[in-house]
Design a protein around this motif. Structure first.
Motif, PDB file in Angstrom:
ATOM      1  N   ALA A 187       0.835  -1.208   0.000  1.00 38.54           N
ATOM      2  CA  ALA A 187       0.000   0.000   0.000  1.00 38.54           C
ATOM      3  C   ALA A 187       0.871   1.259   0.000  1.00 38.54           C
ATOM      4  O   ALA A 187       0.528   2.254  -0.640  1.00 38.54           O
ATOM      5  N   GLY A 190      -8.170   5.643  -2.569  1.00 38.77           N
ATOM      6  CA  GLY A 190      -8.264   5.248  -1.167  1.00 38.77           C
ATOM      7  C   GLY A 190      -8.713   3.805  -1.040  1.00 38.77           C
ATOM      8  O   GLY A 190      -8.167   3.040  -0.233  1.00 38.77           O
ATOM      9  N   TYR A 191      -9.715   3.409  -1.833  1.00 38.22           N
ATOM     10  CA  TYR A 191     -10.181   2.020  -1.815  1.00 38.22           C
ATOM     11  C   TYR A 191      -9.075   1.059  -2.257  1.00 38.22           C
ATOM     12  O   TYR A 191      -8.905  -0.025  -1.683  1.00 38.22           O
ATOM     13  N   GLY A 220      -9.485  -3.334  -5.484  1.00 37.95           N
ATOM     14  CA  GLY A 220     -10.263  -3.074  -4.279  1.00 37.95           C
ATOM     15  C   GLY A 220     -11.707  -3.524  -4.394  1.00 37.95           C
ATOM     16  O   GLY A 220     -12.470  -3.418  -3.425  1.00 37.95           O
ATOM     17  N   HIS A 254      -3.449  -2.670   1.612  1.00 37.95           N
ATOM     18  CA  HIS A 254      -2.969  -2.663   2.990  1.00 37.95           C
ATOM     19  C   HIS A 254      -3.564  -3.841   3.772  1.00 37.95           C
ATOM     20  O   HIS A 254      -2.858  -4.504   4.549  1.00 37.95           O
ATOM     21  N   ALA A 255      -4.848  -4.119   3.555  1.00 40.21           N
ATOM     22  CA  ALA A 255      -5.511  -5.222   4.262  1.00 40.21           C
ATOM     23  C   ALA A 255      -4.925  -6.564   3.862  1.00 40.21           C
ATOM     24  O   ALA A 255      -4.752  -7.458   4.702  1.00 40.21           O
ATOM     25  N   GLN A 302      -6.495   0.850   0.590  1.00 37.23           N
ATOM     26  CA  GLN A 302      -7.056   0.120   1.730  1.00 37.23           C
ATOM     27  C   GLN A 302      -7.033  -1.386   1.488  1.00 37.23           C
ATOM     28  O   GLN A 302      -6.699  -2.171   2.381  1.00 37.23           O
ATOM     29  N   HIS A 303      -7.401  -1.781   0.271  1.00 40.39           N
ATOM     30  CA  HIS A 303      -7.411  -3.204  -0.050  1.00 40.39           C
ATOM     31  C   HIS A 303      -5.995  -3.781  -0.007  1.00 40.39           C
ATOM     32  O   HIS A 303      -5.761  -4.855   0.585  1.00 40.39           O
TER      33      HIS A 303
END
Length: 341
Positions: free
Chosen positions: A161, A324-325, A243, A331-332, A328-329
């Motif tokens: 990310a 951002g989406y 994402g 990073h998760a 976030q994906h």
């Protein structure tokens, strides 16, 4: 992230036939010859004008602004190649392919390689095993992909990310390398034509740059041009699917839901349409790949309303939010790796 749980229990493939009939009756699959004639002519004229400016400026650090200009133009030319590959411009496959090979040659990409990759992507969007766009060595889009990585690639996946945008700086070079590597395949369509086009591109490009600029300025020019082009291309294609839900074998979704639930649109006006080359209408484009780019905006309300009537979730957000989406994906997905699992 969009959930697949919103899919109706009784999936009916006839829904797509109903939507397709509505789109056809609205005339949105008709070719837009005037639009593409003007678009292609302007692109070529502006592109040629950029090279005239390049020669006129000579050996100057002001050329770095020209490098940024060429990054934009390479992307705009690549978007036309994308449209040609989907038969959005002309009716016949052969004539569209001629445009595709020509535009691929102008930016140093193998049109045949891209067609193979992109056709597989459209048939299996966000499919963990079958979509080449989410089988990227430097990134992991599922925990299983991350867990399978080793060494440096595993480290990249841990912090992907944070590294996503820096990695895009290498995307332009990656596209060139993949194109050249593909030329080794004897089964590649029009292989001799592609070899000639790519050899001509690199010979002309490098000769012009090193003939006009000093060695140091030339190297910096190439780095700025190719890195910015890579960022532009990555930022144009990533919002459409990254994402969004990832499918596995046996998902059971019909064509309509498979395309809609794995795609995301980007809100915006005509300026966003231009910058993203129509890829901001990713849902409509995946449902109707041959639809000419300028018709996607008109098709959007029809598709969105139809999805609302059928209870199909339709993902759409602003341009900054979509990144951002994506982050976030990524990073998760890296959480298990950062936890040492």
């Amino acid at each position: 992230m969009t959930s697949l749980d919103s899919s109706p229990p009784n999936v009916r493939s006839r829904d797509y036939a109903v939507l397709s009939q509505t789109i056809r009756q609205a005339g949105l699959l008709r070719r837009r010859y005037r639009y593409y004639t003007v678009k292609i002519a302007l692109n070529v004229l502006v592109f040629a004008g950029g090279w005239v400016l390049f020669v006129q400026l000579g050996d100057s650090w002001w050329q770095l602004f020209v490098a940024a200009f060429f990054a934009v133009m390479f992307a705009q030319l690549a978007f036309i190649g994308h449209d040609a590959g989907h038969k959005q411009i002309l009716r016949g496959r052969r004539t569209n392919d001629l445009l595709g090979y020509w535009h691929g040659g102008m930016v140093g990409l193998s049109y045949g390689w891209w067609m193979d990759q992109h056709t597989s992507h459209h048939a299996n969007p966000n499919h963990e095993q079958d979509d080449p766009d989410i089988r990227i060595p430097a990134l992991a889009f599922t925990e299983s992909q991350g867990g399978a990585k080793r060494g440096f690639l595993r480290w990249l996946a841990k912090y992907q990310a944070f590294l996503f945008f820096p990695l895009l700086l290498l995307e332009g070079f990656s596209l060139h390398v993949s194109s050249v590597q593909t030329l080794r395949r004897p089964v590649l369509r029009a292989r001799k034509v592609e070899i000639a086009l790519l050899a001509g591109h690199f010979a002309a490009y490098l000769t012009a740059v090193f003939l006009v600029l000093s060695p140091l300025t030339a190297v910096v020019f190439i780095l700025v041009h190719q890195c910015l082009w890579g960022v532009y291309m990555g930022c144009s294609f990533a919002p459409g699917h990254k994402g969004m839900p990832i499918l596995a074998r046996g998902h059971g979704l019909d064509f309509l839901r498979r395309q809609v639930l794995t795609s995301r649109n980007v809100r915006g006006g005509i300026w966003v349409d231009f910058v993203l080359g129509g890829l901001n209408y990713q849902i409509e484009h995946h449902l109707f790949p041959t639809m000419p780019r300028p018709n996607l905006r008109r098709a959007q309300p029809i598709v969105r309303n139809f999805c609302a009537q059928q209870g199909i979730e339709y993902a759409e957000c602003g341009w900054p939010r979509t990144y951002g989406y994506v982050l976030q994906h990524l990073h998760a997905v890296g959480v298990p790796l950062r936890a040492g699992r």
